[in-house]
Design an enzyme around this catalytic site. Structure first.
Site, PDB file in Angstrom:
ATOM      1  N   GLU A 140      -4.839  10.215  -3.664  1.00  0.00           N
ATOM      2  CA  GLU A 140      -4.473   8.797  -3.595  1.00  0.00           C
ATOM      3  C   GLU A 140      -3.316   8.495  -4.540  1.00  0.00           C
ATOM      4  O   GLU A 140      -2.398   7.739  -4.200  1.00  0.00           O
ATOM      5  CB  GLU A 140      -5.696   7.953  -3.957  1.00  0.00           C
ATOM      6  CG  GLU A 140      -5.456   6.464  -3.895  1.00  0.00           C
ATOM      7  CD  GLU A 140      -6.652   5.640  -4.343  1.00  0.00           C
ATOM      8  OE1 GLU A 140      -6.450   4.464  -4.711  1.00  0.00           O
ATOM      9  OE2 GLU A 140      -7.784   6.170  -4.348  1.00  0.00           O
TER      10      GLU A 140
ATOM     11  N   GLU B  65      -0.819  -2.801 -14.260  1.00  0.00           N
ATOM     12  CA  GLU B  65       0.148  -1.913 -13.613  1.00  0.00           C
ATOM     13  C   GLU B  65       1.579  -2.443 -13.689  1.00  0.00           C
ATOM     14  O   GLU B  65       1.903  -3.478 -13.117  1.00  0.00           O
ATOM     15  CB  GLU B  65      -0.232  -1.694 -12.152  1.00  0.00           C
ATOM     16  CG  GLU B  65       0.649  -0.689 -11.437  1.00  0.00           C
ATOM     17  CD  GLU B  65       0.109  -0.245 -10.101  1.00  0.00           C
ATOM     18  OE1 GLU B  65       0.734   0.601  -9.457  1.00  0.00           O
ATOM     19  OE2 GLU B  65      -0.955  -0.762  -9.687  1.00  0.00           O
TER      20      GLU B  65
ATOM     21  N   GLU C  50     -15.770  -0.341  -5.961  1.00  0.00           N
ATOM     22  CA  GLU C  50     -14.522  -0.359  -6.729  1.00  0.00           C
ATOM     23  C   GLU C  50     -13.892  -1.749  -6.709  1.00  0.00           C
ATOM     24  O   GLU C  50     -13.427  -2.241  -7.743  1.00  0.00           O
ATOM     25  CB  GLU C  50     -13.541   0.666  -6.174  1.00  0.00           C
ATOM     26  CG  GLU C  50     -12.215   0.686  -6.918  1.00  0.00           C
ATOM     27  CD  GLU C  50     -11.257   1.743  -6.404  1.00  0.00           C
ATOM     28  OE1 GLU C  50     -10.044   1.449  -6.344  1.00  0.00           O
ATOM     29  OE2 GLU C  50     -11.714   2.846  -6.069  1.00  0.00           O
TER      30      GLU C  50
ATOM     31  N   LYS D  14      -2.286   6.715   3.902  1.00  0.00           N
ATOM     32  CA  LYS D  14      -3.089   5.905   2.983  1.00  0.00           C
ATOM     33  C   LYS D  14      -3.049   4.461   3.419  1.00  0.00           C
ATOM     34  O   LYS D  14      -2.022   3.973   3.905  1.00  0.00           O
ATOM     35  CB  LYS D  14      -2.561   6.022   1.543  1.00  0.00           C
ATOM     36  CG  LYS D  14      -3.314   5.134   0.540  1.00  0.00           C
ATOM     37  CD  LYS D  14      -2.744   5.252  -0.871  1.00  0.00           C
ATOM     38  CE  LYS D  14      -3.488   4.312  -1.817  1.00  0.00           C
ATOM     39  NZ  LYS D  14      -3.003   4.405  -3.208  1.00  0.00           N
TER      40      LYS D  14
ATOM     41  N   LYS E 195     -13.107  -4.320  -9.946  1.00  0.00           N
ATOM     42  CA  LYS E 195     -11.800  -4.928 -10.208  1.00  0.00           C
ATOM     43  C   LYS E 195     -11.903  -6.457 -10.291  1.00  0.00           C
ATOM     44  O   LYS E 195     -11.171  -7.088 -11.062  1.00  0.00           O
ATOM     45  CB  LYS E 195     -10.809  -4.510  -9.131  1.00  0.00           C
ATOM     46  CG  LYS E 195     -10.441  -3.033  -9.212  1.00  0.00           C
ATOM     47  CD  LYS E 195      -9.589  -2.573  -8.058  1.00  0.00           C
ATOM     48  CE  LYS E 195      -9.170  -1.106  -8.228  1.00  0.00           C
ATOM     49  NZ  LYS E 195      -8.407  -0.599  -7.070  1.00  0.00           N
TER      50      LYS E 195
END
Length: 397
Positions: A246, A202, A382, A150, A386
């Site tokens: 992911e 997060e 994406e 990744k 954000k």
């Protein structure tokens, strides 16, 4: 150092109306720490763990010398607020500071519309075509079969506004839009005029005694104003093989880092959903009990950072690949921001949904996780979704 105090709300921006240049902020679970001024701070390039212990010990001694060493009604002694860069060997130093005065404040309730300004200059770096080429190059690298699983690729949006930021208002709007997240602002220059700020959904790690909580997010979809369509999007995210992959990579790496440090560790078999005003995320709440109570929240943050949610896996290989694909230094973007006290308790968030601000100039940053199956155009979209977190707080299109 002054005692921790509660600040009465202000009709416009709540307690943040008292936020002054040089102050700092970190919020969690509906309450915030507003640090006023700076009593002690880290020396440049000092070891982060040793520096934190030194600062907290010095602050405790200073409180004892003024007769304020006992905990107040909120149970707080010395506490530091900190910002760790994405790359500990990069040009941005870790920032740790013990505020001169620390206030516990509540989130604002009602806010008027943002005072919309004009954008005088706007620059994407890289632009859409350049970012999508980088995603294509990352996919090619992931397909080589050399162990890279990744990569997280980011881009920036540089803005010049027609007026300086109203920082208390922007922070209040960020906090109001994300009451369960982590709104933050720390000065990144000696003048107190340059700030790194944002609202992260997060949690990197929270430590309370021996109890540890981590809530990684990876896998993202844009929300929809129609409730039925929004629910369909959320379910599609839960069912997406690409997004599940992911996310699984992130959870696997966090487990590998935490398992040796914990006596128990509870990891759900499947991710759940976490939402912000703009986005759905796959999230997994991981909880454990430390084997060694001497391990602090900052120790845990350093052990976990950077997770594959902002870097990739394996970490060292991903870092090298990102350095070759991104045309800028990340600085504090994708770093860690939070607090720690002398008992070792604290909370640290991943430093995302953010901007670095200096007067009328801002640099916003956002990234997307690239795994086999990623589509360059969708990853660009994406990152744009954000970036909306800060743009919404600014009242800018």
């Amino acid at each position: 150092m002054d005692m921790l105090a509660r600040t009465p709300p202000d009709p416009r921006t709540g307690a943040l109306a008292g936020f002054q240049p040089g102050d700092s902020l970190f919020t969690a679970q509906g309450l915030g720490f507003h640090g006023q001024g700076c009593l002690l701070q880290a020396a440049p390039r000092e070891d982060v763990g040793a520096c934190a212990a030194r600062l907290l010990a010095q602050a405790a001694e200073m409180r004892a010398g003024t007769g304020t060493d006992a905990p107040d009604a909120d149970g707080a002694r010395a506490l530091l607020l900190g910002l760790l860069p994405y790359d500990p060997d990069g040009p941005a130093p870790a920032l740790l500071r013990v505020p001169r005065t620390l206030r516990r404040i509540a989130a604002p309730h009602d806010l008027p519309p943002a005072r919309r300004g004009a954008i005088l200059r706007r620059r994407e770096h890289p632009d859409q075509a350049g970012y999508e080429r980088s995603v294509g190059a990352a996919l090619e690298r992931l397909g080589r079969g050399d162990g890279l699983r990744k990569l997280v690729l980011s881009r920036t949006l540089e803005l010049e506004l027609d007026r300086p930021l109203d920082l208390p208002e922007v922070l209040a709007r960020l906090w109001r839009a994300s009451p369960h997240g982590h709104t933050y602002a720390l000065p990144v220059s000696g003048t107190g005029q340059d700030y790194f700020l944002g609202a992260s959904p997060e949690l990197l790690v929270r430590r309370e005694g021996r109890r540890v909580r981590v809530h990684p997010l990876a896998g993202t979809a844009a929300r929809h104003p129609d409730a039925a369509e929004d629910a369909r999007i959320a379910q599609a995210l839960l069912d997406s093989p690409k997004d599940r992959l992911e996310h699984a990579v992130v959870v696997e790496a966090i487990e590998a880092a935490l398992r040796p440090l914990c006596r128990t560790l509870d990891i759900p078999a499947r991710p759940g959903l976490t939402s912000t005003a703009r986005l759905w995320h796959l999230g997994t709440l991981i909880e454990g009990e430390l084997a060694d109570p001497a391990i602090s929240a900052l120790d845990l943050a350093i052990a976990l950072h950077p997770t594959p949610a902002v870097c990739g896996l394996p970490t060292a290989d991903a870092r090298r690949a990102i350095a070759g694909l991104e045309p800028f230094e990340r600085g504090y973007f994708a770093g860690a921001v939070g607090w720690c006290d002398a008992a070792g308790d604290g909370a640290w968030a991943v430093a995302i949904r953010c901007a670095q601000a200096s007067g009328r100039r801002l640099t916003l940053s956002a990234g997307a996780g690239i795994v086999p199956g990623s589509v360059p155009e969708l990853e660009y979209q994406e990152t744009g979704n954000k970036l909306r977190t800060v743009l919404d707080a600014l009242g800018l299109l």
